[in-house]
Design a protein around this motif. Structure first.
Motif, PDB file in Angstrom:
ATOM      1  N   VAL A  37       0.848  -1.189   0.000  1.00  0.00           N
ATOM      2  CA  VAL A  37       0.000   0.000   0.000  1.00  0.00           C
ATOM      3  C   VAL A  37       0.884   1.239   0.000  1.00  0.00           C
ATOM      4  CG1 VAL A  37      -1.798   1.292   1.185  1.00  0.00           C
ATOM      5  CG2 VAL A  37      -1.847  -1.216   1.220  1.00  0.00           C
ATOM      6  N   GLU A  38       0.798   2.013  -1.090  1.00  0.00           N
ATOM      7  CA  GLU A  38       1.572   3.251  -1.185  1.00  0.00           C
ATOM      8  C   GLU A  38       0.773   4.414  -0.600  1.00  0.00           C
ATOM      9  OE1 GLU A  38       2.308   1.058  -5.181  1.00  0.00           O
ATOM     10  OE2 GLU A  38       0.631   1.513  -3.848  1.00  0.00           O
ATOM     11  N   SER A  39       1.501   5.399  -0.119  1.00  0.00           N
ATOM     12  CA  SER A  39       0.887   6.636   0.367  1.00  0.00           C
ATOM     13  C   SER A  39       1.908   7.747   0.267  1.00  0.00           C
ATOM     14  CB  SER A  39       0.391   6.477   1.817  1.00  0.00           C
ATOM     15  OG  SER A  39       1.473   6.176   2.669  1.00  0.00           O
ATOM     16  N   GLY A  40       1.424   8.980   0.422  1.00  0.00           N
ATOM     17  CA  GLY A  40       2.329  10.115   0.465  1.00  0.00           C
ATOM     18  C   GLY A  40       2.364  10.965  -0.788  1.00  0.00           C
ATOM     19  N   GLY A  41       1.625  10.553  -1.806  1.00  0.00           N
ATOM     20  CA  GLY A  41       1.601  11.351  -3.025  1.00  0.00           C
ATOM     21  C   GLY A  41       0.851  12.661  -2.823  1.00  0.00           C
ATOM     22  N   GLY A  42       0.942  13.525  -3.834  1.00  0.00           N
ATOM     23  CA  GLY A  42       0.234  14.795  -3.752  1.00  0.00           C
ATOM     24  C   GLY A  42       0.705  15.755  -4.807  1.00  0.00           C
ATOM     25  N   LEU A  43       0.329  17.008  -4.621  1.00  0.00           N
ATOM     26  CA  LEU A  43       0.698  18.085  -5.534  1.00  0.00           C
ATOM     27  C   LEU A  43       1.811  18.909  -4.893  1.00  0.00           C
ATOM     28  CD1 LEU A  43       0.163  19.889  -8.040  1.00  0.00           C
ATOM     29  CD2 LEU A  43      -1.595  21.060  -6.671  1.00  0.00           C
ATOM     30  N   VAL A  44       2.861  19.148  -5.653  1.00  0.00           N
ATOM     31  CA  VAL A  44       3.996  19.905  -5.143  1.00  0.00           C
ATOM     32  C   VAL A  44       4.547  20.785  -6.257  1.00  0.00           C
ATOM     33  CG1 VAL A  44       5.647  18.075  -5.687  1.00  0.00           C
ATOM     34  CG2 VAL A  44       6.170  19.695  -3.856  1.00  0.00           C
ATOM     35  N   GLN A  45       5.126  21.903  -5.886  1.00  0.00           N
ATOM     36  CA  GLN A  45       5.734  22.778  -6.886  1.00  0.00           C
ATOM     37  C   GLN A  45       7.097  22.245  -7.296  1.00  0.00           C
ATOM     38  OE1 GLN A  45       5.744  26.744  -5.198  1.00  0.00           O
ATOM     39  NE2 GLN A  45       3.864  27.250  -6.304  1.00  0.00           N
ATOM     40  N   ALA A  46       7.513  22.587  -8.478  1.00  0.00           N
ATOM     41  CA  ALA A  46       8.838  22.212  -8.951  1.00  0.00           C
ATOM     42  C   ALA A  46       9.898  22.679  -7.955  1.00  0.00           C
ATOM     43  CB  ALA A  46       9.099  22.820 -10.319  1.00  0.00           C
ATOM     44  N   GLY A  47      10.859  21.797  -7.699  1.00  0.00           N
ATOM     45  CA  GLY A  47      11.888  22.082  -6.710  1.00  0.00           C
ATOM     46  C   GLY A  47      11.559  21.575  -5.326  1.00  0.00           C
ATOM     47  N   GLY A  48      10.326  21.168  -5.125  1.00  0.00           N
ATOM     48  CA  GLY A  48       9.885  20.688  -3.827  1.00  0.00           C
ATOM     49  C   GLY A  48      10.221  19.234  -3.589  1.00  0.00           C
ATOM     50  N   SER A  49       9.746  18.724  -2.452  1.00  0.00           N
ATOM     51  CA  SER A  49      10.041  17.363  -2.038  1.00  0.00           C
ATOM     52  C   SER A  49       8.768  16.647  -1.598  1.00  0.00           C
ATOM     53  CB  SER A  49      11.030  17.362  -0.866  1.00  0.00           C
ATOM     54  OG  SER A  49      12.249  17.956  -1.210  1.00  0.00           O
ATOM     55  N   LEU A  50       8.808  15.336  -1.738  1.00  0.00           N
ATOM     56  CA  LEU A  50       7.763  14.453  -1.216  1.00  0.00           C
ATOM     57  C   LEU A  50       8.429  13.175  -0.756  1.00  0.00           C
ATOM     58  CD1 LEU A  50       4.779  14.572  -3.775  1.00  0.00           C
ATOM     59  CD2 LEU A  50       4.743  15.370  -1.397  1.00  0.00           C
ATOM     60  N   ARG A  51       7.813  12.519   0.226  1.00  0.00           N
ATOM     61  CA  ARG A  51       8.266  11.190   0.631  1.00  0.00           C
ATOM     62  C   ARG A  51       7.101  10.224   0.503  1.00  0.00           C
ATOM     63  NH1 ARG A  51      10.512   8.637   6.302  1.00  0.00           N
ATOM     64  NH2 ARG A  51       8.325   8.800   6.872  1.00  0.00           N
TER      65      ARG A  51
END
Length: 123
Positions: free
Chosen positions: A5-19
């Protein structure tokens, strides 16, 4: 039955980070290869990276993405930094059935898949 089960996606601006996280159940992840793939609209599923005893990355993400695992939580992570609009895709984690499977770069080498999580990078 292995479930991912994946989680943590979303919308982010260029240059940003997500885990992103990939929580596994049904078996321990410790001895198995764990891979991340992504699929952009209208494109095939692209290998991002895989970890087992060592970790390997696609050239397109090397130096920006990091795969790690927490065996106690039975979870694998994908830390994504310096995100670009071309990183926009649905991200999947996957693992092979066999403990002997090594670092595979083809989706066909993986047997169990999560449902995916959407990552959108705006410019």
């Amino acid at each position: 039955q292995v479930q991912l089960v994946e989680s943590g996606g979303g919308l982010v601006q260029a240059g940003g980070s997500l885990r992103l996280s990939c929580a596994a159940s049904g078996r321990t992840i410790a001895p198995y290869a764990m891979g991340w793939f992504r699929q952009a609209p209208g494109k095939g599923r692209e290998w991002v990276g895989t970890t087992r005893t060592l970790t390997y990355y696609a050239d397109s993400v090397k130096g920006r993405f990091t795969i790690s695992r927490d065996n106690a939580k039975n979870t694998v992570y994908l830390q994504m930094n310096s995100l670009k609009p071309e990183d926009t895709a649905v991200y999947y984690c996957a693992t092979p059935k066999s403990v002997r499977a090594t670092i595979g770069r083809s989706p066909a080498e993986y047997d169990y898949w999560g449902q995916g999580t959407q990552v959108t990078v705006s410019s």
